[in-house]
Design a protein around this motif. Sequence first.
Motif, mmCIF file in Angstrom:
data_model
loop_
_atom_site.group_PDB
_atom_site.id
_atom_site.type_symbol
_atom_site.label_atom_id
_atom_site.label_comp_id
_atom_site.label_asym_id
_atom_site.label_seq_id
_atom_site.Cartn_x
_atom_site.Cartn_y
_atom_site.Cartn_z
ATOM 1 N N PHE A 119 0.828 -1.201 0.000
ATOM 2 C CA PHE A 119 0.000 0.000 0.000
ATOM 3 C C PHE A 119 0.866 1.257 0.000
ATOM 4 C CE2 PHE A 119 -2.558 3.349 1.916
ATOM 5 C CZ PHE A 119 -3.777 3.211 1.271
ATOM 6 N N ASN A 120 1.858 1.286 0.870
ATOM 7 C CA ASN A 120 2.720 2.465 0.951
ATOM 8 C C ASN A 120 3.581 2.634 -0.293
ATOM 9 O OD1 ASN A 120 2.258 3.891 3.575
ATOM 10 N ND2 ASN A 120 2.498 1.803 4.313
ATOM 11 N N PHE A 121 3.990 1.537 -0.923
ATOM 12 C CA PHE A 121 4.738 1.606 -2.179
ATOM 13 C C PHE A 121 3.862 2.211 -3.272
ATOM 14 C CE2 PHE A 121 5.954 -0.431 -6.243
ATOM 15 C CZ PHE A 121 7.222 0.131 -6.380
ATOM 16 N N VAL A 122 2.616 1.727 -3.381
ATOM 17 C CA VAL A 122 1.690 2.253 -4.394
ATOM 18 C C VAL A 122 1.404 3.736 -4.134
ATOM 19 C CG1 VAL A 122 -0.689 2.105 -5.262
ATOM 20 C CG2 VAL A 122 0.660 0.022 -4.938
ATOM 21 N N MET A 123 1.195 4.115 -2.878
ATOM 22 C CA MET A 123 0.936 5.524 -2.552
ATOM 23 C C MET A 123 2.150 6.400 -2.860
ATOM 24 S SD MET A 123 -2.164 5.567 -1.860
ATOM 25 C CE MET A 123 -2.214 7.310 -1.591
ATOM 26 N N HIS A 150 2.001 9.550 -5.426
ATOM 27 C CA HIS A 150 2.405 10.921 -5.074
ATOM 28 C C HIS A 150 3.558 11.399 -5.958
ATOM 29 C CE1 HIS A 150 -0.368 11.476 -1.821
ATOM 30 N NE2 HIS A 150 0.029 10.365 -1.222
ATOM 31 N N ARG A 151 4.469 10.501 -6.302
ATOM 32 C CA ARG A 151 5.582 10.881 -7.177
ATOM 33 C C ARG A 151 5.075 11.238 -8.570
ATOM 34 N NH1 ARG A 151 10.447 6.812 -7.562
ATOM 35 N NH2 ARG A 151 9.575 6.250 -9.561
ATOM 36 N N ARG A 152 4.130 10.448 -9.072
ATOM 37 C CA ARG A 152 3.543 10.732 -10.392
ATOM 38 C C ARG A 152 2.766 12.041 -10.358
ATOM 39 N NH1 ARG A 152 1.653 8.983 -15.270
ATOM 40 N NH2 ARG A 152 -0.573 9.101 -15.657
ATOM 41 N N LYS A 165 3.292 14.593 -8.404
ATOM 42 C CA LYS A 165 4.262 15.690 -8.326
ATOM 43 C C LYS A 165 4.886 15.950 -9.692
ATOM 44 C CE LYS A 165 8.380 17.129 -5.851
ATOM 45 N NZ LYS A 165 9.448 16.739 -4.913
ATOM 46 N N THR A 166 5.206 14.886 -10.426
ATOM 47 C CA THR A 166 5.785 15.030 -11.755
ATOM 48 C C THR A 166 4.820 15.712 -12.696
ATOM 49 O OG1 THR A 166 7.037 12.989 -11.416
ATOM 50 C CG2 THR A 166 6.843 13.749 -13.681
ATOM 51 N N LEU A 167 3.545 15.354 -12.650
ATOM 52 C CA LEU A 167 2.534 15.977 -13.505
ATOM 53 C C LEU A 167 2.339 17.450 -13.171
ATOM 54 C CD1 LEU A 167 -0.153 13.138 -13.665
ATOM 55 C CD2 LEU A 167 1.329 13.917 -15.512
ATOM 56 N N MET A 168 2.433 17.799 -11.884
ATOM 57 C CA MET A 168 2.287 19.201 -11.470
ATOM 58 C C MET A 168 3.469 20.045 -11.928
ATOM 59 S SD MET A 168 0.625 18.710 -7.685
ATOM 60 C CE MET A 168 0.387 20.440 -7.342
ATOM 61 N N GLU A 169 4.654 19.432 -11.967
ATOM 62 C CA GLU A 169 5.856 20.169 -12.380
ATOM 63 C C GLU A 169 5.945 20.329 -13.880
ATOM 64 O OE1 GLU A 169 8.968 17.895 -10.601
ATOM 65 O OE2 GLU A 169 8.712 18.835 -8.629
ATOM 66 N N ALA A 170 5.243 19.448 -14.629
ATOM 67 C CA ALA A 170 5.313 19.482 -16.108
ATOM 68 C C ALA A 170 4.515 20.638 -16.686
ATOM 69 C CB ALA A 170 4.775 18.171 -16.658
#
Length: 195
Positions: free
Chosen positions: A178-182, A186-188, A190-195
């Motif tokens: 669960f924590n790996f998927v979360m 969150h990383r994805r 963050k990447t989409l927000m920075e793009a």
Amino acid sequence: MSKNSLKQTALGGIFNNPVFVLVLGMCPTIAQSRDVISALGLGCATAVVLVFSNLAISLLRKVIPDKVRLPAYIVIIATFVTIVQMVMSGFLPDLYASVSKFIPLIVVNCIILGRAESFASKNGVLESVVDGLSMGIGFIASMCLLGAIRQGLGMLGLKIFVQPIGGFMVLGFIMALFNFVMHLYHRRKKTLMEA
């Protein structure tokens, strides 16, 4: 409270899951997740108490003095636990028999006390009810997932998974997953927000 903030509260039980992320309520989680019915029964009882205690504490938050706030919360929670206990014993005696040892422990369940202290005592009624419902659904989902996996493995002849040690192993694996998927989510995001 804004719509966005209310949406975050509503999704709190998933993204900030009380079992898999906050690691609260471990005693009933391990003890009563050996099968789906017990898990669902205790999960629903806990969720009902969580929603109604959040509602009552939010309504009374400005009246309860700081010096007696925790004892007051416990009295409020104990009242709802007693009501749930009476309803279950009267209308669902078989289910009550399987979870009866853990119903009184709902009074001191860290999920309920934690939400009372950190959320209901600081927010309005609607937000507190939504938070209680969200965390309650998150708890039910966690319990039922653990119950289904443990019961399934037990039916396959792996009886260790119906025992407490097996519950810890399944819980640890699901928490890690669960924590790996979360983390990936969150990383994805963050990447989409920075793009």
